[in-house]
Every structure is written in C-alpha cells, then in structure tokens.
Enzyme design. Structure first.
Site, PDB file in Angstrom:
ATOM      1  N   ARG A  22       0.813  -1.215   0.000  1.00  0.00           N
ATOM      2  CA  ARG A  22       0.000   0.000   0.000  1.00  0.00           C
ATOM      3  C   ARG A  22       0.848   1.267   0.000  1.00  0.00           C
ATOM      4  NH1 ARG A  22      -5.500  -0.799   1.848  1.00  0.00           N
ATOM      5  NH2 ARG A  22      -5.573   1.375   2.466  1.00  0.00           N
ATOM      6  N   ILE A  68     -11.601  -3.605   6.336  1.00  0.00           N
ATOM      7  CA  ILE A  68     -11.138  -3.387   4.965  1.00  0.00           C
ATOM      8  C   ILE A  68     -11.684  -2.041   4.488  1.00  0.00           C
ATOM      9  CG2 ILE A  68     -11.319  -4.245   2.591  1.00  0.00           C
ATOM     10  CD1 ILE A  68     -11.506  -7.068   3.842  1.00  0.00           C
ATOM     11  N   ASP A  69     -10.807  -1.190   3.973  1.00  0.00           N
ATOM     12  CA  ASP A  69     -11.271   0.142   3.567  1.00  0.00           C
ATOM     13  C   ASP A  69     -11.806   0.132   2.133  1.00  0.00           C
ATOM     14  OD1 ASP A  69      -9.067   0.272   1.883  1.00  0.00           O
ATOM     15  OD2 ASP A  69      -7.986   1.751   3.089  1.00  0.00           O
ATOM     16  N   SER A  70     -12.374   1.264   1.728  1.00  0.00           N
ATOM     17  CA  SER A  70     -13.055   1.310   0.435  1.00  0.00           C
ATOM     18  C   SER A  70     -12.080   1.124  -0.727  1.00  0.00           C
ATOM     19  CB  SER A  70     -13.795   2.647   0.277  1.00  0.00           C
ATOM     20  OG  SER A  70     -12.873   3.720   0.325  1.00  0.00           O
TER      21      SER A  70
END
Lengths: 407, 112
Positions: free
Chosen positions: A70, B70-72
C-alpha cells in the site's frame, strides 16, 4: 526569548546502511554506497548513466507485506526512518495535537506513477490500483508518517528539489520556535532510481558517467568530477522544544540552533556562480542560531560533484563562515539522495558534533583550485566541535542552511 | 509471489507485490467453481492477498468494513480481482451492497 530546539532521535535508511548507526559508521569508515545498476532497463534504454546509490536494505523486506504493497517505496523509507527516529527518541508521550510531521521529497511516488501508467496502457483502466494517488502524491511520505504516529498538530511536505529534506528541518524549527507544537518528526525521503530520472538528469549533463568505476564516480570538489550519482533513502529526526525534552528527561544529541533559507532568483537549475544566494542562507542560519563565524567548526557541504555547483558553494562557505571550517562532502559516499539528502546529511552533522569526528570526502584526490577550504580526505578526522552547518541547495534556486550546536 | 499471468510493468520497477498485482498460480482456467465453499475459498485468498487477513478468519457472516477492517480502496482492489478470478462483473452499485463475505459469495454464486 524563544524556546530552543533539540534533536532527540535519529533514523535513516540509506545506500550505506539500513539505519542511522550503520549509515554513520560506514560514512566514518569511508565506504561507498554506489554500485553498477543491474536492471534490464539500463540496456533497454541504452542509458548513459549506469550507476546509482541503491538502498543497502530493501525497505519492503522490513515491512509487513500488506503495508508494503500500500506504500510507494519513498513512503516505505520515510516510515522506516521515522519509526527508528521515534524509538530512538524514546517514543515521546506527547499530545497528538502537539505533534507535527514535516517530511519533504523531491519527486514523490515515481515508481507508482510509472508502474501504474504501464498497467493503464497495457491492460486498461480497471487494472489501475485504487491506491495509485495516495502512493504517488508527494505528501504521501509525510502523510503516512503522520498516520503512523497519529500526529494531529499538522503534516507538511515541503518540495524544494534537493533541498526538500533540509527545508523540512527549517520548517520544523520555525514551528517549534513559534511554540505551535512540542515535537516535530522531520526529514526527507526519496526513491526515484528509474529510467526517466536517470535519462532526464543525464540530458541535463548533471550526472557522472564514470560507469566503469561506480565507487569512484561521485567526486565532490575533485578536479575530475563529472556530475552527481543518483541515490535513494530517507533521514528523519525527532525535534523537540527544549522545555518539553527536559521535562521528559530525553537524551539530546544536539540542538538545531538556527536555520537560513534564501532563493537565487537567477536560473531554474544553474546556481549563481558567485554563490551569493547560498551565502545568504548560511549567514542567516548563523544569525538565527546566534553564532559567530569563529564558532562554526564544521560544514557538511551539499557538494554534489557537478562542475559549477561545488565551486559556487565553496565560495559561499568562505564568504559566510570563512576558511577555518573543516568540510566534508558526504555525497562522495552516499550519492545524491535528492529530497532526502538534506535530512540524512543533517543527521551526519548531528553525529559529527556528538562524536567529534568529521567523515572523509570520498574520491577527492585533487582539490579543485577554486575550492579554498579544508576538506577532509582519506580518513575521518577528529575535531572538537561546538557548532556545525549543513548546506542544501535545490533546482529552482532553493538554498537552505541549518546550524547545529552541541547539546 | 510471481506475476506470470499479468503483463509486467514495462519499466520493471514496481515495488514487488505493489498495487493491483493479481492472485496468480491458481487462476481458474477450467470450469467455474460451483459450490459456495469453493467460492469462499477463492474469495478468502483474494482478501488475504489484498488486506493480509488470515484466510480462516474470512467467514460468511463477517462484515468487510466493520469486522475485517477493509477500507473502500481495498474493496475496489478485491472487486477487480474477484472479477478476474471468477469471471463475473461487479458493478459499483453491487459492490456497495456487498456488506458481508456471505453477500459476496452469494453474488458470485448466482452470477456465474
């Protein structure tokens, strides 16, 4: 009287080592972090520059897999250096609203921008990662460190090319002196060793093409210098208001005593040959630090090993401080870490003060006659130091000088 | 993690495992999965890849956002990988209504 600013924690990951201590020890020992590039794109694009100062420890190897995927590489190195600095400072117990982050970069998430553009062109829009923007934005390193530390007193990302890391220290100093916050985590991060940057810098004729001798390629102040060597890494410091550090009995490694910034107003990339703008920044750093020229014993020079820049800086140092200072140019060993350079070299200044040692300038065999300074060569020199200055200059005419004094 | 089934970025400089690297090595080439259990296993692999959650914690009653955290952004990545893996379309309005792992399994089951 304004509050003083102290350095209480250091963190880094560089071509010389995966942390601040190993970087400093390698710098003192005169080791080189510059290597021949083995990536296939070097041949594919027939790049004239085939060397770089790559990180000695891959940041993705020391981060959990999901976090690593990420974060762009420049965000990864920022987090690694910031976490080290934070732990080194003893993880200060500070109100989140009194904690700020200032981490600069020259370019930001270059690898993400290029890689995702490749996916866009080869596969299509739906394969572009939804993390593309947060991974490429140049405030990403600062923002991720701010999230990691839950800093709520402000997150800033100065962008001033090769002076970004030093500008971060300057902004942090001003925030602390103004009493806006108690603690600032400040530094710089860069990871842009990719074909387009090598090609672009090479087209400017600013890079060394001594491809057959990587360790001898970066030659600050040497008559045979032919440009800089691109590097990557991060350096971060924990800076605190002195009263705050004293109250929590923190170990102080140095004071960040003063800063000076100026701009050339001369040319988008070329430095002023007479170093006037640089000299003004150095003088301002001394003035804000309350130092006389004679107090300053050491200058950690920006000296990238370009033909014009090194001499202009030498003239500026002589004008602003004098020829009594003991000078080193760490880019001979580290390469040029662009937006991280000022922060990593600031760390070296702090450790030079702490240890009373100035590291050698690698590859300085014949001092340019235009450089009338006492530059350390060969091996590290022991010097009793009370104050030291770090210079940083960036394309765009940015000049930043920071002055440290012993704690 | 290799990326054999995915055209590699030309530059070849992407951080390993970055961005939208797909699940590889077990891509369904033959008949589509038929049982909900098979769909759940495939979905769990994807969620683990994207969000790092242990596969055995990915059970039908779990909420993606509230329980699995869990993010968008990650949900978009999961949706793209679900499309590739199961050969289905997951339009945005459907994605918005896939609250639990079970919702996603049911959607894939009825769409394949």
């Amino acid at each position: 009287m304004s509050t003083e600013v102290v350095v209480t924690g250091l963190g880094a990951t560089t071509p010389l080592g995966g942390d601040a201590t190993s970087t400093w020890e390698a710098l003192r020992a005169g080791k080189s972090g510059i290597v021949a590039l083995t990536e296939d794109w070097v041949d594919r694009f027939d790049l004239p520059v085939r060397i770089a100062a790559q990180l000695s420890v891959d940041p993705a190897d020391s981060l959990p897999r999901v976090q690593a995927r990420r974060w762009d590489r420049c965000e990864q190195v920022a987090i690694i250096a910031a976490r080290e600095a934070w732990q080194h400072a003893g993880a200060p117990d500070v109100e989140p609203e009194r904690l700020a982050v200032v981490i600069g970069t020259g370019i930001g998430g270059a690898l993400t921008l290029l890689g995702q553009d490749d996916l866009l062109e080869t596969v299509g829009t739906r394969k572009v990662s939804p993390l593309t923007i947060p991974m490429l934005m140049p405030n990403g390193p600062a923002a991720h460190v701010g999230l990691d530390l839950q800093a709520r007193g402000g997150v800033h990302a100065p962008v001033a090319a090769c002076a970004s890391g030093a500008e971060a220290l300057a902004i942090a100093w001003r925030m602390l002196r103004a009493g806006e916050v108690d603690v600032v985590v400040a530094g710089g991060a860069e990871a842009c060793i990719v074909p387009i940057t090598l090609a672009g810098f090479a087209q400017m004729r600013t890079m060394s093409t001594r491809n057959d001798e990587p360790e001898r390629a970066s030659r600050p102040f040497d008559t045979a210098r032919d440009g800089f060597v691109l590097g990557e890494g991060a350096g971060v410091m924990v800076l605190e208001r002195e009263e705050f550090a004293a109250a929590r009995k923190a170990t102080r490694y140095a004071r960040l005593a003063g800063v000076g910034t100026s701009s050339d107003g001369h040319h988008i990339t070329a430095p002023q040959p007479d170093g006037v703008g640089a000299s003004r920044a150095i003088s301002a750093a001394l003035r804000t630090a309350g130092l006389d020229k004679a107090d300053v014993g050491h200058v950690n020079a920006h000296a990238t090993a370009t033909p014009v820049g090194d001499v202009a800086e030498a003239v500026a140092i002589r004008a602003a401080i004098g020829d009594h200072v003991v000078v080193t140019a760490p880019k001979g060993a580290l390469g040029h870490l662009i937006g991280a350079a000022g922060a990593v070299e600031g760390l070296a200044c702090v450790l030079a003060l702490r240890d009373g040692v100035v590291p050698p300038t690698l590859n300085l065999e014949n001092l340019d006659p235009g450089v009338q300074l006492d530059v350390v060569t060969g091996s590290a020199r022991e010097v009793r130091l009370r104050a030291a200055v770090n210079d940083s200059f960036g394309f765009g005419g940015h000049n930043v000088a920071v002055a440290f004094t012993s704690a | 993690m290799t990326a054999a089934a995915q055209p590699l970025p030309r530059i070849g400089t992407m951080p390993r495992d970055a961005g939208s690297t797909p699940i590889t090595g077990d891509r369904q080439k033959g008949p589509m999965p038929v049982t909900n259990e098979e769909i759940l296993r495939g979905l769990a692999k994807i969620v683990h890849e994207v969000a790092g959650i242990e596969e055995n914690e990915i059970t039908p009653e779990k909420s993606f956002v509230d329980e699995l955290d869990i993010d968008s952004l990650s949900m978009v990545e999961i949706a793209v990988q679900v499309e590739d893996h199961f050969g289905v379309k997951v339009p945005d309005d459907v994605l918005a209504n896939l609250k639990t792992v079970g919702d996603a399994v049911d959607y894939v089951a009825k769409t394949t």
